[in-house]
Design a protein around this motif. Structure first.
Motif, PDB file in Angstrom:
ATOM      1  N   ARG A 164       1.308  -4.367   3.282  1.00 37.92           N
ATOM      2  CA  ARG A 164       1.367  -3.179   2.258  1.00 37.92           C
ATOM      3  C   ARG A 164       2.473  -1.974   2.360  1.00 37.92           C
ATOM      4  NH1 ARG A 164      -1.706   1.401   1.461  1.00 37.92           N
ATOM      5  NH2 ARG A 164      -2.937   1.089   3.612  1.00 37.92           N
ATOM      6  N   ALA A 165       2.934  -2.171   3.554  1.00 42.35           N
ATOM      7  CA  ALA A 165       3.901  -1.012   4.010  1.00 42.35           C
ATOM      8  C   ALA A 165       5.370  -1.355   3.901  1.00 42.35           C
ATOM      9  CB  ALA A 165       3.556  -0.607   5.383  1.00 42.35           C
TER      10      ALA A 165
ATOM     11  N   LYS B 235       7.523  -1.900   1.772  1.00 43.83           N
ATOM     12  CA  LYS B 235       8.632  -1.304   1.021  1.00 43.83           C
ATOM     13  C   LYS B 235       8.978   0.159   1.906  1.00 43.83           C
ATOM     14  CE  LYS B 235       4.937   0.713  -1.714  1.00 43.83           C
ATOM     15  NZ  LYS B 235       4.519   0.943  -3.184  1.00 43.83           N
ATOM     16  N   LEU B 236       8.214   0.606   2.863  1.00 45.59           N
ATOM     17  CA  LEU B 236       8.493   1.735   3.689  1.00 45.59           C
ATOM     18  C   LEU B 236       9.036   1.441   4.830  1.00 45.59           C
ATOM     19  CD1 LEU B 236       5.671   2.196   1.805  1.00 45.59           C
ATOM     20  CD2 LEU B 236       5.441   4.122   3.329  1.00 45.59           C
TER      21      LEU B 236
ATOM     22  N   ALA C  67       9.502   5.516  -1.358  1.00 44.64           N
ATOM     23  CA  ALA C  67       8.236   4.905  -1.422  1.00 44.64           C
ATOM     24  C   ALA C  67       7.215   5.674  -0.489  1.00 44.64           C
ATOM     25  CB  ALA C  67       8.364   3.402  -0.689  1.00 44.64           C
ATOM     26  N   MET C  68       7.559   6.253   0.562  1.00 36.35           N
ATOM     27  CA  MET C  68       6.776   6.997   1.272  1.00 36.35           C
ATOM     28  C   MET C  68       6.266   8.093   0.644  1.00 36.35           C
ATOM     29  SD  MET C  68       5.299   7.922   4.434  1.00 36.35           S
ATOM     30  CE  MET C  68       6.239   6.983   5.735  1.00 36.35           C
TER      31      MET C  68
ATOM     32  N   GLU D 297       6.013   8.523  -2.731  1.00 30.80           N
ATOM     33  CA  GLU D 297       5.189   7.970  -3.774  1.00 30.80           C
ATOM     34  C   GLU D 297       3.803   7.648  -3.171  1.00 30.80           C
ATOM     35  OE1 GLU D 297       8.323   6.225  -7.005  1.00 30.80           O
ATOM     36  OE2 GLU D 297       7.832   5.043  -5.133  1.00 30.80           O
ATOM     37  N   GLU D 298       3.878   6.985  -2.206  1.00 29.05           N
ATOM     38  CA  GLU D 298       2.444   6.442  -1.467  1.00 29.05           C
ATOM     39  C   GLU D 298       1.552   7.442  -1.335  1.00 29.05           C
ATOM     40  OE1 GLU D 298       0.305   3.274  -0.204  1.00 29.05           O
ATOM     41  OE2 GLU D 298       2.353   3.328  -1.097  1.00 29.05           O
TER      42      GLU D 298
ATOM     43  N   PRO E  94      -1.058  13.260   0.991  1.00 23.02           N
ATOM     44  CA  PRO E  94      -1.402  11.885   1.504  1.00 23.02           C
ATOM     45  C   PRO E  94      -2.951  11.635   2.148  1.00 23.02           C
ATOM     46  CG  PRO E  94       0.046  13.000   2.946  1.00 23.02           C
ATOM     47  CD  PRO E  94      -0.215  13.914   1.536  1.00 23.02           C
TER      48      PRO E  94
ATOM     49  N   ASP F  52      -5.835   6.795   5.471  1.00 20.83           N
ATOM     50  CA  ASP F  52      -5.068   5.581   5.323  1.00 20.83           C
ATOM     51  C   ASP F  52      -4.136   4.958   6.580  1.00 20.83           C
ATOM     52  OD1 ASP F  52      -2.296   4.064   4.299  1.00 20.83           O
ATOM     53  OD2 ASP F  52      -3.896   4.117   2.669  1.00 20.83           O
TER      54      ASP F  52
ATOM     55  N   ILE G  19      -1.291   3.736   6.726  1.00 21.12           N
ATOM     56  CA  ILE G  19       0.085   3.850   6.798  1.00 21.12           C
ATOM     57  C   ILE G  19       0.495   5.566   7.287  1.00 21.12           C
ATOM     58  CG2 ILE G  19       2.050   4.517   5.032  1.00 21.12           C
ATOM     59  CD1 ILE G  19       0.998   2.139   3.293  1.00 21.12           C
TER      60      ILE G  19
END
Length: 385
Positions: A127-128, A130-131, A337-338, A340-341, A350, A354, A356
């Protein structure tokens, strides 16, 4: 009130990357309502992005003070002392923070009430991906290492047939089959070299061979007087201890060695001793990507290019900065991406439960969150006492 992101000009010597490129900034502005992105004048110059490019993307090009007066500060290199002093309560810092190498910076950020998110602490979960800035930069480092080695080797990489005769391909040995090592293998192979890969982890054999390289296996003779599990553990321990000795004949046959064995926060393992360097042919090249942590080669000098026993030994510390256009583009995507997450209703909030954010969070609420960094800080305090 608009959420603001500040993108400072990097001041660490040799750092050419920028944390957000115009295209990524433009996408963020289109995605997030009520967002301002403040870019310091000249921030993108090293990566060939002008202030006009950022202006056209909808960013505000401002001075240094206004850049740091933002909710989120996006950086590449760890903050300098001056940059830490510019940060304050409630601000968020996103970037490479070298937490295990610079734990004192983490403490300084915590003391100032900064929420710091370290890109190198992003967990390796699907899931991470993209980061995963670390993998993106490691891939660039592996590519650049192979290109640099080919440039410096006083011989061809590929097999070459000419009217004057045939030139054999260069032999390239890559130590370590992580992201950087695999990219170095793939690049050297594309350049026409005969490539060999080594990693102490046997399961990496398939990845090495899938790229067209031969896997180097080190044979260790151990008395088989224990059960299968114990035997395997003893072989592993013996192999680790004897790696420099067992690798020496393979190193002697190589025209180029690219070493990538690196453990964050620990000295790099010694794989290439001085005897192995002396056994290599004159003009051979060693590119030691573990140089920031002391190097895999006994003769590596961090940040320097030297010649020892007629062998060229390179100890680069920031190869991605030699490819700032694509390095900045890939890095910017992971930073975006970070951010946006962690968005919730167009605010950066955040969920630190979670996985991440729980793992990537270095400092929050005035404290250092990472256990390993806290341990390093404790060790430092004990040493002072």
């Amino acid at each position: 009130m608009a959420l603001t992101i500040g993108v400072p000009r990097e001041t660490e010597p040799g750092e050419t990357r920028v944390a957000l490129v115009p295209d990524v900034a433009d996408r963020l502005l289109a995605t997030v309502d009520d967002l301002d992105i403040r870019v310091e004048e000249g921030a993108g110059q090293g990566a060939y992005h002008t202030d006009a490019d950022y202006d056209a993307a909808g960013c505000l090009v401002v001075g240094r003070d206004a850049t740091f007066d933002a909710d989120i500060i996006a950086k590449v290199a760890p903050p300098s002392d001056d940059e830490v002093d510019r940060l304050g309560e409630g601000q968020v810092l996103v970037g490479f923070l070298s937490p295990l190498e610079r734990p004192e910076t983490a403490q300084a950020l915590a003391d100032r009430g900064v929420t710091a998110l370290a890109m190198e602490l992003v967990p390796r979960i699907s899931r991470a991906q993209k980061l995963d800035a670390l993998s993106a930069m490691s891939s660039i480092g592996g590519y650049r290492a192979a290109i640099g080695a080919a440039e410096r080797l006083p011989a061809f990489f590929p097999l070459l047939t000419t009217a004057a005769g045939t030139v054999r391909p260069a032999r390239v040995l890559v130590l370590g089959a992580g992201v950087a090592g695999l990219q170095a293998i793939a690049t050297a192979k594309r350049l026409g070299a005969k490539v060999f890969g080594y990693d102490i982890r046997e399961p990496t054999r398939e990845e090495v061979e899938s790229l067209g390289a031969s896997f180097v296996e080190l044979e260790v003779d151990i008395e088989a007087d224990q059960d299968e599990s114990g035997y395997a553990e003893q072989v592993e321990k013996e192999k680790q201890e004897r790696q420099p000795e067992l690798l020496q004949p393979h190193l002697a046959e190589a025209d180029v060695v690219i070493s990538t064995a690196l453990i964050p926060g620990q000295p790099a393992p010694l794989l290439i001793n001085e005897e192995a360097v002396a056994a290599m042919d004159p003009g051979s090249v060693i590119v030691d990507l573990a140089a920031p942590n002391g190097g895999n080669c006994a003769l590596t000098e961090t940040g320097e290019e030297i010649v020892a026993h007629n062998v060229q030994i390179l100890g680069p510390t920031n190869l991605p900065a030699e490819m700032p256009v694509h390095a900045s583009e890939l890095y910017a995507k992971t930073v975006a991406a970070m951010i946006e997450e962690g968005l919730e209703a167009d605010a950066f909030a955040p969920d630190f439960d979670d996985e991440i954010f729980a793992e990537s969070c270095l400092t929050r609420d005035g404290t250092v969150q990472n256990d390993r960094v806290r341990g390093l800080l404790g060790t430092a305090e004990e040493a002072k006492a």
